[in-house]
Design an enzyme around this catalytic site. Structure first.
Site, PDB file in Angstrom:
ATOM      1  N   PHE A  53     -21.516  -3.841  -3.633  1.00 47.39           N
ATOM      2  CA  PHE A  53     -22.560  -2.804  -3.464  1.00 47.39           C
ATOM      3  C   PHE A  53     -22.177  -1.887  -2.388  1.00 47.39           C
ATOM      4  O   PHE A  53     -21.062  -1.351  -2.619  1.00 47.39           O
ATOM      5  CB  PHE A  53     -23.898  -3.751  -3.248  1.00 47.39           C
ATOM      6  CG  PHE A  53     -24.327  -3.984  -4.660  1.00 47.39           C
ATOM      7  CD1 PHE A  53     -23.546  -5.231  -5.286  1.00 47.39           C
ATOM      8  CD2 PHE A  53     -25.339  -3.430  -5.310  1.00 47.39           C
ATOM      9  CE1 PHE A  53     -24.118  -5.294  -6.621  1.00 47.39           C
ATOM     10  CE2 PHE A  53     -25.657  -3.795  -6.598  1.00 47.39           C
ATOM     11  CZ  PHE A  53     -24.906  -4.827  -7.361  1.00 47.39           C
ATOM     12  N   SER A  97     -17.024  -2.699  -8.811  1.00 49.34           N
ATOM     13  CA  SER A  97     -18.040  -1.926  -8.009  1.00 49.34           C
ATOM     14  C   SER A  97     -19.342  -1.879  -8.585  1.00 49.34           C
ATOM     15  O   SER A  97     -19.483  -2.179 -10.050  1.00 49.34           O
ATOM     16  CB  SER A  97     -17.594  -0.478  -7.925  1.00 49.34           C
ATOM     17  OG  SER A  97     -18.622   0.270  -7.586  1.00 49.34           O
ATOM     18  N   ASP A 128       0.783  -1.249   0.095  1.00 54.19           N
ATOM     19  CA  ASP A 128      -0.028   0.031   0.049  1.00 54.19           C
ATOM     20  C   ASP A 128       0.954   1.230  -0.044  1.00 54.19           C
ATOM     21  O   ASP A 128       1.869   1.152   0.665  1.00 54.19           O
ATOM     22  CB  ASP A 128      -0.866  -0.015   1.230  1.00 54.19           C
ATOM     23  CG  ASP A 128      -1.964   0.837   1.136  1.00 54.19           C
ATOM     24  OD1 ASP A 128      -3.190   0.350   1.170  1.00 54.19           O
ATOM     25  OD2 ASP A 128      -1.883   2.081   1.002  1.00 54.19           O
ATOM     26  N   TYR A 146     -14.255   7.993 -12.078  1.00 54.31           N
ATOM     27  CA  TYR A 146     -14.010   6.471 -11.261  1.00 54.31           C
ATOM     28  C   TYR A 146     -14.660   5.384 -11.821  1.00 54.31           C
ATOM     29  O   TYR A 146     -14.113   4.283 -11.838  1.00 54.31           O
ATOM     30  CB  TYR A 146     -14.500   6.794  -9.853  1.00 54.31           C
ATOM     31  CG  TYR A 146     -14.699   5.759  -9.017  1.00 54.31           C
ATOM     32  CD1 TYR A 146     -13.571   5.082  -8.430  1.00 54.31           C
ATOM     33  CD2 TYR A 146     -15.790   5.095  -8.514  1.00 54.31           C
ATOM     34  CE1 TYR A 146     -13.692   4.010  -7.610  1.00 54.31           C
ATOM     35  CE2 TYR A 146     -16.169   4.046  -7.869  1.00 54.31           C
ATOM     36  CZ  TYR A 146     -14.821   3.472  -7.336  1.00 54.31           C
ATOM     37  OH  TYR A 146     -15.037   2.325  -6.677  1.00 54.31           O
ATOM     38  N   LYS A 162     -13.246   1.432 -13.493  1.00 56.90           N
ATOM     39  CA  LYS A 162     -13.522   0.007 -13.082  1.00 56.90           C
ATOM     40  C   LYS A 162     -14.146  -0.639 -14.475  1.00 56.90           C
ATOM     41  O   LYS A 162     -13.679  -2.003 -14.412  1.00 56.90           O
ATOM     42  CB  LYS A 162     -14.911   0.104 -12.026  1.00 56.90           C
ATOM     43  CG  LYS A 162     -14.495   0.657 -10.714  1.00 56.90           C
ATOM     44  CD  LYS A 162     -13.378  -0.045  -9.870  1.00 56.90           C
ATOM     45  CE  LYS A 162     -13.147   0.414  -8.542  1.00 56.90           C
ATOM     46  NZ  LYS A 162     -11.742   0.059  -7.910  1.00 56.90           N
ATOM     47  N   ARG A 211     -28.624  14.692  -4.600  1.00 56.62           N
ATOM     48  CA  ARG A 211     -27.252  14.849  -4.813  1.00 56.62           C
ATOM     49  C   ARG A 211     -27.056  14.533  -6.313  1.00 56.62           C
ATOM     50  O   ARG A 211     -27.531  13.333  -6.833  1.00 56.62           O
ATOM     51  CB  ARG A 211     -26.252  14.052  -4.075  1.00 56.62           C
ATOM     52  CG  ARG A 211     -24.930  13.980  -4.514  1.00 56.62           C
ATOM     53  CD  ARG A 211     -23.956  13.222  -3.332  1.00 56.62           C
ATOM     54  NE  ARG A 211     -24.177  11.686  -3.552  1.00 56.62           N
ATOM     55  CZ  ARG A 211     -23.514  10.825  -2.540  1.00 56.62           C
ATOM     56  NH1 ARG A 211     -22.765  11.347  -1.908  1.00 56.62           N
ATOM     57  NH2 ARG A 211     -24.072   9.619  -2.669  1.00 56.62           N
TER      58      ARG A 211
END
Ligand code: NAD
Ligand code: UD1
Length: 337
Positions: free
Chosen positions: A178, A125, A32, A149, A153, A292
């Site tokens: 999820f 995702s 990491d 983003y 994926k 949003r």
């Protein structure tokens, strides 16, 4: 037995997955760059499991650094969590997202090829279902994205499909998470976001702690039972066990496979708030505000493929997820340091 390399292994989901792998007896190497986590997570997972993981502070952009990890350790498989994950930030900084997530993954895959490591479990995702598919989401639905983003994926899944075509002995298991929430039930590991959280449960946790004044609920005029957004919240330790099942699957099968990791049930924002109030014994101040931008009304998994093929099923309910999140928050009010 060779070792497994967990990239992003000090992060929220990665650290819980390391606990699950250590408990299952796998030798774990963590890599990491600590851009969004603390090395203290390694000590916490050792406290929980009484087993040691080897840690490298290395970036997926650092090819020589990754080669060194593969030189030092015989790596059989990579569990690839490392990446940037904030949707709003990805709209502001698309280059950083494509560079970190896509270029970093390509470099990792190149090093894997050099060292003949042919199994990857990848953190995908539910965002790859885009905004056109009907719920519940099924793995064979078309994928798309609405922000950089999400595109990282979708693209990494495609890259993995292509590698599996080119190399018939490669195994790629994409796990489409999820909404992961909760924490290890010891209270030693949990979610540790920098700054003001974007996601619902970490935000509610900070309100319950008194660090933030009130929750803003983004719209109560959706076509859902109580008007607030519905999501499939899944306990991070259930998710962690899903990775052990996925690795076992990947070690037995070649080719590309994607699996939803969710409960198959939707909960509204108000359901979450009420469960959290029960967990912390306080009422959560809140107000309804505008929707949003980019949010969808309802997202939940069809979780049957993972059940049939991985023999994995989420076990924890929303009350346990909130109770575990609250225990971690209370025990670590400033997160891990
Ligand atoms: P996180 O930020 O807690 O963990 C990611 C880890 O990767 C961090 O520890 C960070 O320091 C590290 N990292 C980032 N870029 C790196 C790089 N270039 N080299 C080495 N390390 C790097 O996030 P998380 O919630 O644990 O998510 C893990 C993965 O799961 C991510 O790929 C994320 O996109 C994906 N995912 C998360 C969610 C969610 O809601 N948390 C949902 C779906 C998918
Ligand atoms: C977010 C990401 C998504 C990612 C997912 C899982 C966005 C736009 N989407 O989705 O790409 O895959 O996390 O990590 O960021 N809510 C509030 N008030 C808040 C925060 C959230 O009302 O302060 C509501 C949201 O409108 C939503 C629900 O809570 O209905 C869950 O929100 P959040 O935790 O951010 O997750 P997602 O929107 O599902």
């Amino acid at each position: 037995m060779g070792k497994i390399l967990v990239t992003g292994g000090t992060g929220f989901i990665g650290s819980h997955a390391c606990v699950a792998f250590l408990n299952a007896g796998y030798p774990v190497v963590i890599m990491d760059n600590l851009s969004n986590s603390k090395v203290e997570a390694v000590a916490r997972m050792e406290l929980i499991t009484s087993k040691q993981a080897r840690f490298y502070q290395t970036d997926t952009q650092d090819v020589d650094g990754m080669r060194q990890i593969f030189e030092d350790n015989k790596i059989d498989a990579v569990i690839h969590f490392a990446g940037l994950k904030a949707v709003g930030e990805s709209v502001q900084k698309p280059l950083a997202y494509y560079e970190n997530n896509i270029s970093g993954t390509l470099k990792l895959l190149q090093v894997m090829e050099e060292y003949h490591c042919e199994t990857m479990v990848f953190s995908s995702s539910a965002t790859v279902y885009g905004c056109e598919n009907p719920v519940p989401y099924l793995e064979d639905m078309p994928t798309s994205a609405t922000n950089p983003y999400g595109y990282t994926k979708v693209m990494i899944e495609q890259i993995l499909r292509d590698i599996c075509v080119a190399n018939p002995s490669f195994s790629a298991v994409c796990l489409r998470y999820f909404n992961p929430i909760g924490a290890h039930e010891s209270g030693l590991l949990g979610e540790n976001p920098n700054g003001i959280p974007n996601n619902l449960v970490p935000y509610v946790a900070q309100v319950a702690l008194g660090k933030l004044e009130k929750l803003r609920i983004f719209g109560n005029d959706y076509d859902t039972p109580d008007g607030t957004g519905v999501r499939d919240y899944v306990h991070v330790m259930d998710l962690a066990l899903g990775h052990v099942a996925a690795l076992e699957y990947g070690q037995k099968h070649t080719g590309f496979e994607a699996f939803n990791l969710g409960t198959g049930n939707g909960s509204s924002v108000l359901d979450v708030v009420h469960a959290y109030e029960k967990a912390c014994g306080k009422s959560i101040p809140m107000e309804i505000v505008e929707r949003r931008a980019g949010d969808i009304a309802i997202s939940y998994a069809d979780a049957s493929k993972a059940k049939e093929m991985l023999h994995w099923e989420a076990a924890s309910d929303l009350d346990k997820m909130c109770a575990d999140s609250w225990r971690f928050t209370l025990q670590n009010p400033k997160g891990l340091s």
